[in-house]
Write an enzyme that holds these catalytic residues in place. Structure first.
Site, mmCIF file in Angstrom:
data_model
loop_
_atom_site.group_PDB
_atom_site.id
_atom_site.type_symbol
_atom_site.label_atom_id
_atom_site.label_comp_id
_atom_site.label_asym_id
_atom_site.label_seq_id
_atom_site.Cartn_x
_atom_site.Cartn_y
_atom_site.Cartn_z
ATOM 1 N N HIS A 167 0.808 -1.219 0.000
ATOM 2 C CA HIS A 167 0.000 0.000 0.000
ATOM 3 C C HIS A 167 0.842 1.271 0.000
ATOM 4 C CE1 HIS A 167 -3.452 2.459 0.291
ATOM 5 N NE2 HIS A 167 -4.167 1.759 1.136
ATOM 6 N N ASP A 382 -9.692 -6.547 -18.005
ATOM 7 C CA ASP A 382 -9.896 -7.564 -19.042
ATOM 8 C C ASP A 382 -8.555 -7.906 -19.691
ATOM 9 O OD1 ASP A 382 -10.614 -9.133 -21.194
ATOM 10 O OD2 ASP A 382 -11.828 -7.584 -22.187
#
Length: 449
Positions: A167, A382
């Protein structure tokens, strides 16, 4: 209510030996400082993300593991700091040594089909530790890979992508930029359409630093009756909610509040229900921390392509008695006021506080951190097999271990609505579920482990 299939599902996963994937071409070997927003203690953990993909007959002959492996190597040319390692200097200041060592990659096979997970995918997921490769020692962090990726082929021809990102390198917006760039290359692009921008100095403390505003989100508080101690009796559940339930909650609010966002309504409701469930002392202070993206609040705004952390945690604070005994509108008003305090000056003041106070963590005891990831775009990723059936955070709590009263609650997008992902001690979870149902005046569909 019987648990959905995914919570009782068990299967085997065969992992290959992990390997380091370096950038496919030489990259600069340099040391890059993180910003003073990046390296605060509150962000020193890995963000666990999981993506589920269906079998696609148009991709016959293509191996998702090989496609993603190749895309990773090419993407790291542009995001080469992710192939480096963290170093810590004076005053706990973090930097990235761009060594080019690479991200950790692993491919696996599972004897399970996508349909076995059920019709609606939402956390918690079964056998998550087999699908998501976590740093075996997440507290160590220094000198470890900054990015972990696992691709698990499924029996049906679909696959699962597990990603863990340190993070301190990126917030969710920055992480999505990285992942979407990798997906573009996986589909045949020669480079990401959005070029990454480092420029972490834009969110550094001033010289000299001066904390100009009050930041109660970083109060140092004593452990109260709301604890964050690990428990063997921790339960992780998701509660799914649709537009009708959100509308019902809005009807509980007075007109004097004006327009309230979906996040403000849900965050206030979650905060109130969670506090009631945990039963703190009535006079104990409780706080809701809202994760606010500040990219649009800075002047000038951060450059397009900036993939560092650009988030702050403004706090709404009251006592457990006031929160639980007042109507929902009381909590919503506090949430709105907390968010309204965020400005460009607020961000600078937070960065200054980090330098002056040793990069503190927000208080775990008595805190509830609600993160809205419903518009992050995980499901849009995708690699050529189509959009994800589910994409988003893999679990509540965000850490390697689920604490008894983890302060982190996540809102993630699912089919037909939103999932509230939370972990609590089992007795508190039962109360939380009843409070949610009471507030909504309608049925919340829940699942849990």
């Amino acid at each position: 209510m019987a648990p959905p299939p995914s919570t009782t599902l068990a299967f085997n996963v065969r992992r290959r030996k992990p390997e380091l994937i370096a950038p496919v071409r030489p990259t600069p070997h340099e040391c890059k400082l993180l910003s003073d927003i990046d390296d605060q203690e509150s962000l020193r953990f890995y963000i666990p993300v999981i993506q589920f993909y269906r079998y696609n007959p148009s991709m016959i002959g293509k191996d998702p593991a090989a496609v993603i492996r190749g895309a990773l190597a090419q993407t790291l040319v542009y995001y080469y700091p992710f192939a480096g390692r963290l170093r810590e200097g004076p005053n706990r200041k973090l930097s990235v040594d761009c060594t080019g060592e690479g991200a950790l990659y692993i491919e696996a096979n599972a004897d399970v089909a996508l349909q076995d997970f059920g019709d609606i995918l939402q956390p918690p997921f079964p056998c998550i530790d087999k699908l998501l490769y976590d740093d075996p020692n997440p507290k160590r962090m220094l000198n470890d890979p900054l990015l972990f990726i696992q691709v698990t082929r499924l029996r049906c021809g679909g696959f699962i992508l597990g990603i863990s990102v340190n993070h301190v390198m990126s917030d969710v917006s920055g992480m999505m930029q990285l992942i979407l760039g990798m997906a573009e290359i996986g589909r045949g692009a020669v480079a990401p359409s959005i070029q990454p921008v480092w420029e972490r100095q834009l969110l550094n403390a001033r010289d000299p630093p001066r904390v100009s505003l009050l930041h109660r989100e970083y109060d140092q508080v004593e452990e109260g009756t709301i604890t964050s101690t690990p428990s063997e009796n921790t339960v992780h559940r998701s509660f799914s909610i649709g537009p009708n339930q959100v509308s019902t909650l809005r009807k509980l609010l007075p007109n004097t509040l004006g327009q309230c966002s979906r996040f403000e309504v849900l965050a206030a409701c979650i905060w109130r229900c969670r506090t009631i469930a945990l039963k703190p002392h009535p006079d104990e202070e409780v706080r809701l921390l809202c994760m606010v993206n500040v990219r649009s609040k800075l002047s000038p705004p951060l450059p397009s392509g900036y993939y560092g952390n650009a988030v702050v945690f403004p706090a709404a604070i009251t006592t457990a008695r006031k929160l639980s005994q007042n109507p929902l509108g009381y909590a919503v008003k506090l949430v709105k006021q907390a968010k309204e305090r965020v400005s460009g000056e607020y961000v600078k003041s937070v960065a200054d506080l980090m330098v002056m106070k040793g990069r503190p963590h927000y208080p775990m005891a008595g805190s509830c951190v609600v993160t809205d990831l419903t518009r992050a775009g995980f499901e849009e990723v995708d690699f050529g097999w189509g959009k994800a059936v589910y994409g988003g955070l893999a679990k509540a709590g965000l850490g390697a271990k689920l604490p008894a009263a983890s302060p982190c609650v996540n809102l993630v997008a699912i089919k037909g609505g939103i999932a509230i992902s939370i972990c609590l001690p089992a007795p508190a979870m039962d109360i939380f579920a009843k409070e949610l149902e009471f507030h909504s005046k309608s049925l919340f569909i829940s699942s849990g482990l």
